[in-house]
Design an enzyme around this catalytic site. Structure first.
Site, PDB file in Angstrom:
ATOM      1  N   GLU A   1       0.852  -1.201   0.000  1.00 24.02           N
ATOM      2  CA  GLU A   1       0.000   0.000   0.000  1.00 24.02           C
ATOM      3  C   GLU A   1       0.882   1.243   0.000  1.00 24.02           C
ATOM      4  OE1 GLU A   1      -3.276   0.423  -0.469  1.00 24.02           O
ATOM      5  OE2 GLU A   1      -2.517   2.467  -0.527  1.00 24.02           O
TER       6      GLU A   1
ATOM      7  N   GLU B   1      -0.878   9.184   4.996  1.00 20.30           N
ATOM      8  CA  GLU B   1      -1.844   9.685   5.966  1.00 20.30           C
ATOM      9  C   GLU B   1      -2.161  11.131   5.599  1.00 20.30           C
ATOM     10  OE1 GLU B   1      -0.490   8.823   9.941  1.00 20.30           O
ATOM     11  OE2 GLU B   1      -0.046   6.763   9.365  1.00 20.30           O
TER      12      GLU B   1
ATOM     13  N   LEU C   1      10.681  17.352  -2.083  1.00 22.65           N
ATOM     14  CA  LEU C   1      11.902  18.167  -2.028  1.00 22.65           C
ATOM     15  C   LEU C   1      11.700  19.323  -1.053  1.00 22.65           C
ATOM     16  CD1 LEU C   1      13.246  18.410  -5.699  1.00 22.65           C
ATOM     17  CD2 LEU C   1      14.221  17.155  -3.783  1.00 22.65           C
TER      18      LEU C   1
ATOM     19  N   CYS D   1       6.107   5.249   9.230  1.00 20.35           N
ATOM     20  CA  CYS D   1       6.557   4.427   8.110  1.00 20.35           C
ATOM     21  C   CYS D   1       8.001   4.633   7.684  1.00 20.35           C
ATOM     22  CB  CYS D   1       5.609   4.642   6.944  1.00 20.35           C
ATOM     23  SG  CYS D   1       3.954   4.134   7.419  1.00 20.35           S
TER      24      CYS D   1
ATOM     25  N   ARG E   1       3.272   9.261  15.781  1.00 20.65           N
ATOM     26  CA  ARG E   1       4.367   8.299  15.788  1.00 20.65           C
ATOM     27  C   ARG E   1       5.614   8.889  15.117  1.00 20.65           C
ATOM     28  NH1 ARG E   1       1.149   3.012  13.686  1.00 20.65           N
ATOM     29  NH2 ARG E   1       0.055   4.574  12.438  1.00 20.65           N
TER      30      ARG E   1
HETATM   31  P1  NAD Z   1      -2.009   0.342  12.770  1.00 24.72           P
HETATM   32  O1  NAD Z   1      -1.213   0.028  13.973  1.00 24.72           O
HETATM   33  O2  NAD Z   1      -2.688   1.659  12.654  1.00 24.72           O
HETATM   34  O3  NAD Z   1      -3.118  -0.788  12.553  1.00 24.72           O
HETATM   35  C1  NAD Z   1      -2.905  -2.152  12.639  1.00 24.72           C
HETATM   36  C2  NAD Z   1      -4.140  -2.793  13.262  1.00 24.72           C
HETATM   37  O4  NAD Z   1      -4.029  -4.214  13.208  1.00 24.72           O
HETATM   38  C3  NAD Z   1      -4.337  -2.439  14.735  1.00 24.72           C
HETATM   39  O5  NAD Z   1      -5.599  -1.816  14.897  1.00 24.72           O
HETATM   40  C4  NAD Z   1      -4.258  -3.784  15.455  1.00 24.72           C
HETATM   41  O6  NAD Z   1      -5.113  -3.874  16.563  1.00 24.72           O
HETATM   42  C5  NAD Z   1      -4.670  -4.725  14.349  1.00 24.72           C
HETATM   43  N1  NAD Z   1      -4.267  -6.127  14.570  1.00 24.72           N
HETATM   44  C6  NAD Z   1      -3.051  -6.611  14.914  1.00 24.72           C
HETATM   45  N2  NAD Z   1      -3.091  -7.947  15.000  1.00 24.72           N
HETATM   46  C7  NAD Z   1      -4.356  -8.336  14.712  1.00 24.72           C
HETATM   47  C8  NAD Z   1      -5.012  -9.584  14.648  1.00 24.72           C
HETATM   48  N3  NAD Z   1      -4.379 -10.728  14.885  1.00 24.72           N
HETATM   49  N4  NAD Z   1      -6.333  -9.588  14.313  1.00 24.72           N
HETATM   50  C9  NAD Z   1      -7.003  -8.439  14.085  1.00 24.72           C
HETATM   51  N5  NAD Z   1      -6.416  -7.225  14.129  1.00 24.72           N
HETATM   52  C10 NAD Z   1      -5.111  -7.164  14.441  1.00 24.72           C
HETATM   53  O7  NAD Z   1      -1.020   0.139  11.532  1.00 24.72           O
HETATM   54  P2  NAD Z   1      -1.104   0.829  10.099  1.00 24.72           P
HETATM   55  O8  NAD Z   1      -0.518   2.182  10.151  1.00 24.72           O
HETATM   56  O9  NAD Z   1      -2.467   0.622   9.549  1.00 24.72           O
HETATM   57  O10 NAD Z   1      -0.081  -0.083   9.296  1.00 24.72           O
HETATM   58  C11 NAD Z   1      -0.373  -1.419   8.959  1.00 24.72           C
HETATM   59  C12 NAD Z   1       0.673  -1.892   7.968  1.00 24.72           C
HETATM   60  O11 NAD Z   1       0.580  -1.129   6.764  1.00 24.72           O
HETATM   61  C13 NAD Z   1       2.134  -1.708   8.439  1.00 24.72           C
HETATM   62  O12 NAD Z   1       2.890  -2.757   7.924  1.00 24.72           O
HETATM   63  C14 NAD Z   1       2.541  -0.391   7.797  1.00 24.72           C
HETATM   64  O13 NAD Z   1       3.924  -0.305   7.587  1.00 24.72           O
HETATM   65  C15 NAD Z   1       1.816  -0.464   6.460  1.00 24.72           C
HETATM   66  N6  NAD Z   1       1.512   0.834   5.848  1.00 24.72           N
HETATM   67  C16 NAD Z   1       1.090   1.875   6.624  1.00 24.72           C
HETATM   68  C17 NAD Z   1       0.744   3.088   6.020  1.00 24.72           C
HETATM   69  C18 NAD Z   1       0.285   4.269   6.828  1.00 24.72           C
HETATM   70  O14 NAD Z   1       0.179   5.357   6.274  1.00 24.72           O
HETATM   71  N7  NAD Z   1       0.001   4.137   8.096  1.00 24.72           N
HETATM   72  C19 NAD Z   1       0.822   3.215   4.623  1.00 24.72           C
HETATM   73  C20 NAD Z   1       1.253   2.113   3.854  1.00 24.72           C
HETATM   74  C21 NAD Z   1       1.583   0.923   4.487  1.00 24.72           C
HETATM   75  C1  UGA Z   2       4.667   7.618   3.473  1.00 25.81           C
HETATM   76  C2  UGA Z   2       4.663   7.472   1.940  1.00 25.81           C
HETATM   77  O1  UGA Z   2       4.572   8.753   1.337  1.00 25.81           O
HETATM   78  C3  UGA Z   2       3.494   6.612   1.473  1.00 25.81           C
HETATM   79  O2  UGA Z   2       3.565   6.419   0.071  1.00 25.81           O
HETATM   80  C4  UGA Z   2       3.571   5.256   2.175  1.00 25.81           C
HETATM   81  O3  UGA Z   2       2.476   4.456   1.843  1.00 25.81           O
HETATM   82  C5  UGA Z   2       3.599   5.458   3.684  1.00 25.81           C
HETATM   83  O4  UGA Z   2       4.708   6.330   4.042  1.00 25.81           O
HETATM   84  C6  UGA Z   2       3.811   4.141   4.371  1.00 25.81           C
HETATM   85  O5  UGA Z   2       4.473   3.280   3.859  1.00 25.81           O
HETATM   86  O6  UGA Z   2       3.282   3.983   5.438  1.00 25.81           O
HETATM   87  P1  UGA Z   2       3.318   9.110   5.231  1.00 25.81           P
HETATM   88  O7  UGA Z   2       4.338   8.647   6.212  1.00 25.81           O
HETATM   89  O8  UGA Z   2       1.892   9.048   5.593  1.00 25.81           O
HETATM   90  O9  UGA Z   2       3.479   8.299   3.846  1.00 25.81           O
HETATM   91  O10 UGA Z   2       3.611  10.647   4.900  1.00 25.81           O
HETATM   92  P2  UGA Z   2       4.522  11.454   3.868  1.00 25.81           P
HETATM   93  O11 UGA Z   2       3.692  12.482   3.251  1.00 25.81           O
HETATM   94  O12 UGA Z   2       5.279  10.577   2.981  1.00 25.81           O
HETATM   95  O13 UGA Z   2       5.526  12.191   4.875  1.00 25.81           O
HETATM   96  C7  UGA Z   2       6.478  11.451   5.632  1.00 25.81           C
HETATM   97  C8  UGA Z   2       7.392  12.395   6.375  1.00 25.81           C
HETATM   98  O14 UGA Z   2       8.265  13.056   5.450  1.00 25.81           O
HETATM   99  C9  UGA Z   2       6.680  13.505   7.140  1.00 25.81           C
HETATM  100  O15 UGA Z   2       7.301  13.672   8.400  1.00 25.81           O
HETATM  101  C10 UGA Z   2       6.870  14.741   6.276  1.00 25.81           C
HETATM  102  O16 UGA Z   2       6.894  15.922   7.030  1.00 25.81           O
HETATM  103  C11 UGA Z   2       8.230  14.452   5.674  1.00 25.81           C
HETATM  104  N1  UGA Z   2       8.448  15.133   4.377  1.00 25.81           N
HETATM  105  C12 UGA Z   2       7.713  14.791   3.290  1.00 25.81           C
HETATM  106  C13 UGA Z   2       9.413  16.121   4.276  1.00 25.81           C
HETATM  107  O17 UGA Z   2      10.106  16.448   5.259  1.00 25.81           O
HETATM  108  N2  UGA Z   2       9.617  16.723   3.066  1.00 25.81           N
HETATM  109  C14 UGA Z   2       8.895  16.399   1.962  1.00 25.81           C
HETATM  110  O18 UGA Z   2       9.144  16.990   0.890  1.00 25.81           O
HETATM  111  C15 UGA Z   2       7.928  15.406   2.069  1.00 25.81           C
END
Ligand code: NAD
Ligand code: UGA
Length: 430
Positions: free
Chosen positions: A151, A155, A250, A260, A327
């Site tokens: 994904e 955020e 940038l 992340c 976080r």
């Molecule tokens: P999160 O901590 O917000 O959510 C994970 C959820 O999974 C929690 O609510 C937890 O209670 C639940 N969970 C854990 N074990 C479980 C189980 N056995 N059954 C049911 N529920 C369970 O995490 P997130 O930010 O959504 O990230 C999830 C994954 O996606 C991570 O690997 C992260 O790196 C990846 N990811 C996150 C983002 C982002 O923007 N947050 C973007 C891309 C990818």
């Molecule tokens: C990032 C990636 O952009 C997503 O594509 C990815 O799915 C996600 O991580 C993930 O794997 O979880 P996110 O962490 O939500 O998304 O936010 P970003 O917009 O990427 O910003 C990340 C950090 O970089 C922030 O602290 C932001 O302030 C910083 N940033 C971003 C900079 O300092 N400069 C920039 O030009 C852009």
């Protein structure tokens, strides 16, 4: 299609909701009862623009339900998405125990061909481990496929990122699974890239590491700009117009935070180390990121001199705007250091204060930027919330004890702010 989404966090909740928006019937499962109870009552546990409306719409249409029951969700589904957390272990390696637990649960429940999709960010080779785990727990000879579908949502713009992605990456090992995944995303008018599972897994870590590298690169350039009197925003503009480089990511500032980039960078470094390849470039990216926060503290000291006993107003706590996610927010390191050195900290964030209260002790939380500025020796900006752009700076100046703004996000035109009588410092600009 009937889809089960396991893990209703940022990714699971957004993915589940958007998949229901595409017309699928989605059961979103989480093991945290409190979260599911809230969702059932229409209370959204995270701040994500547009998510509440989309959830309400799809719940009303009967396409989206929430539960704590993995068994029920998986039973009726033809596709299961694993969206659980993969947090870092102390050494930086990804903790895959949640992924393993879900794979084990699925194995015990499945009763017919099932496509098990990993959406969590995981080290290369995890798909293979999921496959093995399912085989170990599920002894009947039911056919299944494991798919990697990383994904890329951010955020704060998660809905748009999911529904209008640059591309969808699907890592598969069979034509049958490919057909199922193409059907899942049929309604998205997005480019779909089909690869093998391992390549898809690496694409995710490679993307986040590359974007983090781009940020550290521009922050290093910002430091050169400061040392020479150049302007990093001009430099970034000149670089970004080269289509091979691109304008995005940038923005110089306080370095990247969030759940992340820091985590995935550490994980990718560990994976490389374990494979016998020293990815020293990425280690340098981490070093520059840490330095950026230290340099900011140094900047504050260059203006306010001793931190002890000074009142510092902080605007912005979340790791980036449009989210309440704290976080790895730069604010944690910066406020932590200011408090350690004896500063009195007042702070305001439009949405992250509730979450911040769980992290910071001894801070005075304010209702708005003006209350924050009142009586302070300096105002510092740590998150570039849109509302800070249009502040009444004249009023801010009157409220501050000393008219000082130290801006970690380059929100204002230096010349304009200085003309108003402020001492103004930003990142990589005169
Ligand atoms: P999160 O901590 O917000 O959510 C994970 C959820 O999974 C929690 O609510 C937890 O209670 C639940 N969970 C854990 N074990 C479980 C189980 N056995 N059954 C049911 N529920 C369970 O995490 P997130 O930010 O959504 O990230 C999830 C994954 O996606 C991570 O690997 C992260 O790196 C990846 N990811 C996150 C983002 C982002 O923007 N947050 C973007 C891309 C990818
Ligand atoms: C990032 C990636 O952009 C997503 O594509 C990815 O799915 C996600 O991580 C993930 O794997 O979880 P996110 O962490 O939500 O998304 O936010 P970003 O917009 O990427 O910003 C990340 C950090 O970089 C922030 O602290 C932001 O302030 C910083 N940033 C971003 C900079 O300092 N400069 C920039 O030009 C852009």
């Amino acid at each position: 299609m009937k889809i089960a989404v396991i893990g209703a966090g940022y990714v699971g909740l957004v993915s589940g909701t958007c998949l229901s928006e595409l017309g699928h019937t989605v059961n979103c499962v989480d093991q945290v009862k409190e979260k599911i109870n809230k969702l059932k009552k229409g209370i959204i546990p995270i701040y994500e623009p547009g998510l509440e409306d989309l959830i309400k719409k799809n719940v009303k249409k009967g396409r989206l339900i929430f539960s704590t029951n993995t068994k029920e969700a998986v039973k009726g589904a033809s596709v299961v998405f694993i969206c659980v957390n993969t947090p870092p272990k102390p050494g930086g390696e990804a903790d895959l125990t949640y992924v393993e637990a879900v794979a084990g649960e699925i194995a015990k429940i499945m009763s017919g061909y099932l496509v098990i999709v990993d959406k969590s960010t995981v080290p290369v080779g995890t798909g293979e481990w999921i496959r093995r785990t399912i085989k170990n727990y599920h002894r009947k000879n039911i056919d299944f496929d494991v798919v990697s579908n990383p994904e890329f949502l951010r955020e704060g713009s998660a809905i748009n990122d999911f529904l209008k992605p640059d591309r969808v990456v699907i890592g598969v090992e069979s034509k049958r699974a490919e057909a199922v995944m193409l059907e899942v995303y049929r309604k998205l008018k997005a480019r779909v890239i089909v690869t093998d599972v391992k390549s898809a897994e690496i694409i995710k870590h490679a993307c986040n590491s590359f974007l983090a590298t781009k940020i550290s690169y521009i922050n290093a350039i910002a430091n050169i700009c400061e040392l020479t009197g150049a302007d990093v925003s001009e430099v970034a503009r000149g670089m970004g117009l080269d289509e091979r480089i691109g304008k995005k990511f940038l923005k110089a500032g306080l370095g990247f935070g969030g759940s992340c980039f820091p985590k995935d960078l550490s994980a990718f470094i560990t994976i490389s180390d374990n494979l016998g390849y020293d990815f020293s470039l990425l280690k340098e990216v981490q070093k520059i990121n840490r330095l950026q926060r230290e340099l900011f503290i140094k900047k504050i000291k260059e203006i306010v001199w001793n931190i002890k006993g000074k009142s510092i107003g902080v605007l912005g706590l979340a790791f980036k705007p449009d989210t309440d996610d704290m976080r790895n927010a730069p604010s944690i390191d910066i406020i932590g250091q200011l408090q350690k050195e004896g500063a009195l900290v007042k702070a305001y964030d439009p949405v992250a204060m509730e979450k911040a209260k769980e992290i910071f002790k001894g801070i005075k939380y304010c209702k708005n930027p003006y209350e924050t500025a009142r009586g302070c020796d300096a105002l510092i900006i740590l998150t570039e919330w849109e509302e800070f752009k249009s502040l009444d700076l004249k009023r801010i100046k009157k409220l501050l004890k000393i008219p000082v703004i130290i801006d970690g996000r380059n929100m204002y035109e230096p010349e304009k702010v200085r003309k108003m009588g402020f001492t103004y410092k930003s990142i990589g600009r005169k």
